[in-house]
Design an enzyme around this catalytic site. Structure first.
Site, PDB file in Angstrom:
ATOM      1  N   LYS A 299       0.910  -1.175  -0.013  1.00  0.00           N
ATOM      2  CA  LYS A 299       0.009   0.074  -0.042  1.00  0.00           C
ATOM      3  C   LYS A 299       0.696   1.306  -0.005  1.00  0.00           C
ATOM      4  O   LYS A 299       1.427   1.735   0.804  1.00  0.00           O
ATOM      5  CB  LYS A 299      -0.975  -0.036   1.288  1.00  0.00           C
ATOM      6  CG  LYS A 299      -2.256   0.620   1.050  1.00  0.00           C
ATOM      7  CD  LYS A 299      -2.365   2.283   0.656  1.00  0.00           C
ATOM      8  CE  LYS A 299      -1.875   3.044   1.835  1.00  0.00           C
ATOM      9  NZ  LYS A 299      -1.787   4.513   1.495  1.00  0.00           N
TER      10      LYS A 299
ATOM     11  N   GLU B 121       9.515   1.229  10.950  1.00  0.00           N
ATOM     12  CA  GLU B 121      10.469   2.258  10.628  1.00  0.00           C
ATOM     13  C   GLU B 121       9.793   3.747  10.675  1.00  0.00           C
ATOM     14  O   GLU B 121       9.080   4.191   9.747  1.00  0.00           O
ATOM     15  CB  GLU B 121      10.981   2.136   9.377  1.00  0.00           C
ATOM     16  CG  GLU B 121      11.826   0.736   9.136  1.00  0.00           C
ATOM     17  CD  GLU B 121      12.998   0.681   9.944  1.00  0.00           C
ATOM     18  OE1 GLU B 121      13.558   1.739  10.225  1.00  0.00           O
ATOM     19  OE2 GLU B 121      13.386  -0.394  10.151  1.00  0.00           O
TER      20      GLU B 121
ATOM     21  N   CYS C  41      13.596  10.548   6.717  1.00  0.00           N
ATOM     22  CA  CYS C  41      13.320  10.304   8.145  1.00  0.00           C
ATOM     23  C   CYS C  41      14.762  10.520   8.951  1.00  0.00           C
ATOM     24  O   CYS C  41      14.621  10.781  10.211  1.00  0.00           O
ATOM     25  CB  CYS C  41      12.826   8.913   8.297  1.00  0.00           C
ATOM     26  SG  CYS C  41      13.944   7.504   7.468  1.00  0.00           S
TER      27      CYS C  41
ATOM     28  N   GLU D 117       9.144  16.277  14.432  1.00  0.00           N
ATOM     29  CA  GLU D 117       9.626  16.356  13.306  1.00  0.00           C
ATOM     30  C   GLU D 117       8.867  16.984  12.357  1.00  0.00           C
ATOM     31  O   GLU D 117       7.923  17.123  12.154  1.00  0.00           O
ATOM     32  CB  GLU D 117       9.519  14.581  12.917  1.00  0.00           C
ATOM     33  CG  GLU D 117      10.311  14.239  11.908  1.00  0.00           C
ATOM     34  CD  GLU D 117       9.925  12.842  11.212  1.00  0.00           C
ATOM     35  OE1 GLU D 117       8.534  12.279  11.336  1.00  0.00           O
ATOM     36  OE2 GLU D 117      10.705  12.333  10.600  1.00  0.00           O
TER      37      GLU D 117
END
Ligand code: NAD
Length: 508
Positions: free
Chosen positions: A203, A278, A312, A412
């Protein structure tokens, strides 16, 4: 990645010197990437519902994709489940490896098309997209090399019996993928899964599904049996959620944000599927007073402005010794202010953010930091690109005098925004670097190997870089401490996610 040299993309750009946005030409194959891929063929959503595909550099709708519901996902998982009983897992390891190598070869053969599609869909500069496509192919070659080396162990149990282990596939694996590195992230997790004999349902992110759909076609052409790799497109809370909680899934490989990761973990709890998470990061780049500053500047600039900071592992917090603060920042700002910004197809150093929503999010963090009295040394505004006024561009931004507990230092941002934290000695540097709920990667620049090794020992992060931020490559285990996730991808470690260890004991 020198072998993937940048081809000439000018045939896809009109060669007029002016640059109005209608000069951009898309590859004709783009129009054909408008269905899901299930059981070896194109499939629409059962409901007929669609989602728009936009070019983030122009904000124009350039296509549409099926918006899968739970029943579409169920169909894909069932097809993948049936394929588990088919030829793939029973192929000789050498034959399975050949098909994976063939996928790698075909990705490289189609590298130009993959690169353009990734650039148009994500917004990233062509040469960065090209690098991602090269990495995607490399994952297939790397894990193809492991297919015939998935060996077990023998365990002595005395004179009349012994045990041995075999590595069985886990079954159908689910791959839920974010938008920042679509093709390389899919291949990072799909290649080891297929190498272990599993079948998969992917997906991709709703904003960036196109390269995954192209990949699915290529896998079939390379000889992967129908149903082994399936792609469902659509929204996270619909298709993603249905996939994570599907009882037919044996392992969920999730890459994305922390909150979605928590949700996915809960969704997978009922079926007790294995899971790798992750997740995000707030990674420090630490520069001590004896560092080679030019080397450090390269790491800092690449770490925060590559892919417009949407990584990331972005080095989003600069931890710097007070004695070199001014000199280092001067060099960083000199680089930040000269980065070229444009449509990704023009191969600038920075493209747009992935969407207007993402740009607003980034701007919100910076505006609140400014209002709280932090000093914006450079950037801090949307970037204006002539002819692309509706593009999601944002200036490379450096914010100084940032308290360690400030929102912009803790959350973040996922954009080209660097926060600066000044320290007075190496102990304070480690404390500042660790002062985050994330623990994905960390970097240090120093000529003192003892201080570097102490930093590596004391930092809580899955990868540590000494004098070369983000230089590990894709064969090195990767994953997060703390809220950056659980489990590891890349390297040989990734194979553990996709095998069940079966111990067989025999008495004679
Ligand atoms: P996201 O969490 O919003 O979405 C990731 C994927 O999850 C998408 O495919 C999305 O459709 C799906 N999703 C969303 N809601 C869901 C739900 N309720 N159930 C199941 N699936 C759902 O993340 P994003 O904004 O696409 O990506 C950015 C994030 O990804 C950042 O936090 C970044 O750090 C992280 N990331 C991590 C890595 C890594 O390897 N550690 C790599 C790239 C990105």
């Amino acid at each position: 990645y020198k072998q993937h040299s940048v081809p000439d993309y000018r045939p896809f750009l009109k060669s007029t010197p002016a640059y109005p946005m209608h000069d951009i030409q898309y590859p004709p194959q783009l129009a054909t990437l408008n269905t899901m891929f299930i059981d070896g063929g194109p499939v629409a959503a059962q409901s007929g519902a669609q989602i728009d595909v936009r070019d983030p550099a122009t904000n124009q709708v350039i296509g549409s994709l099926p918006r899968a519901s739970a029943s579409d996902v169920n169909h894909a998982v069932q097809c993948a489940g049936q394929a588990m009983n088919g030829a793939w897992r029973n192929l000789d390891p050498t034959a399975r490896a050949h098909i994976l190598h063939e996928i790698a070869r075909r990705i490289r053969k189609q590298a130009t098309l993959f690169t353009q599609i990734e650039t148009i869909d994500v917004g990233k500069p062509l040469s960065q997209a090209e690098r991602d496509v090269g990495r995607a192919a490399d994952y297939f070659d790397y894990y193809a090399g492991m297919v015939d080396k998935l060996q077990g162990e023998t365990i002595p149990l005395g004179r009349n019996k012994f045990s041995f282990t075999v590595l069985d596939p886990v079954g159908v694996t689910a791959h839920i993928v974010p938008w920042n590195y679509p093709i390389s992230t899919v291949c990072r997790d799909l290649a080891p899964s297929l190498a272990c004999g599993n079948t998969a349902v992917v997906k991709p992110a709703e904003d960036t599904s196109l390269s995954t759909l192209l990949l699915a076609r290529i896998t079939l052409e390379a000889g992967l049996p129908a149903g082994v790799m399936n792609v469902v497109t659509g929204l996270g809370e619909e298709a993603g959620d249905a996939l994570a909680r599907h009882p037919g899934v044996g392992h969920v490989a999730f890459t994305g944000s922390v909150n979605t990761g928590r949700h996915v973990m809960r969704a997978a709890a009922d079926s007790l599927a294995g899971i790798t998470l992750e997740l995000g990061g707030k990674s420090p780049v630490t520069v001590l007073r004896d560092a080679d500053l030019d080397l450090a500047v390269n790491g800092i600039v690449r770490g925060i402005f590559f892919n417009a900071g949407q990584i990331c592992t972005a080095g989003s917090r600069l931890v710097v010794d007070e004695s070199i603060h001014s000199e280092l920042l001067e060099k960083v700002i000199a680089r930040a202010t000269t980065l070229t910004i444009d449509h990704g197809l023009k191969d600038p150093e920075m493209g747009p953010l992935v969407s207007q929503t993402q740009r607003q999010r980034v701007a919100g963090f910076v505006d609140r930091a400014r209002a709280a009295g932090m000093e914006i040394l450079t950037g801090g505004q949307p970037a204006e690109v002539p002819g692309l006024e509706d593009g999601a561009f944002y200036q490379p931004t450096v914010v100084d005098q940032v308290p360690r507990d400030a929102e912009i230092a803790q959350e973040e941002v996922f954009g080209p925004v660097l926060t600066v934290h000044t320290v007075s000695d190496p102990d304070e540097a480690v404390a500042a670097a660790n002062d985050t709920r994330f623990g994905l990667v960390a970097g240090i620049y120093t000529r003192d190997i003892g201080l570097a090794m102490q930093f590596a020992r004391d930092i809580r992060a899955g990868q540590v870089f000494i004098n070369g931020y983000l230089q590990a490559g894709d064969t090195v285990p990767f994953g997060g401490f703390k809220e950056s996730g659980s489990g590891r991808t890349k390297g040989l470690e990734a194979l553990r996610n996709y095998c069940e260890v079966k111990a067989i004991t025999t008495v004679f």
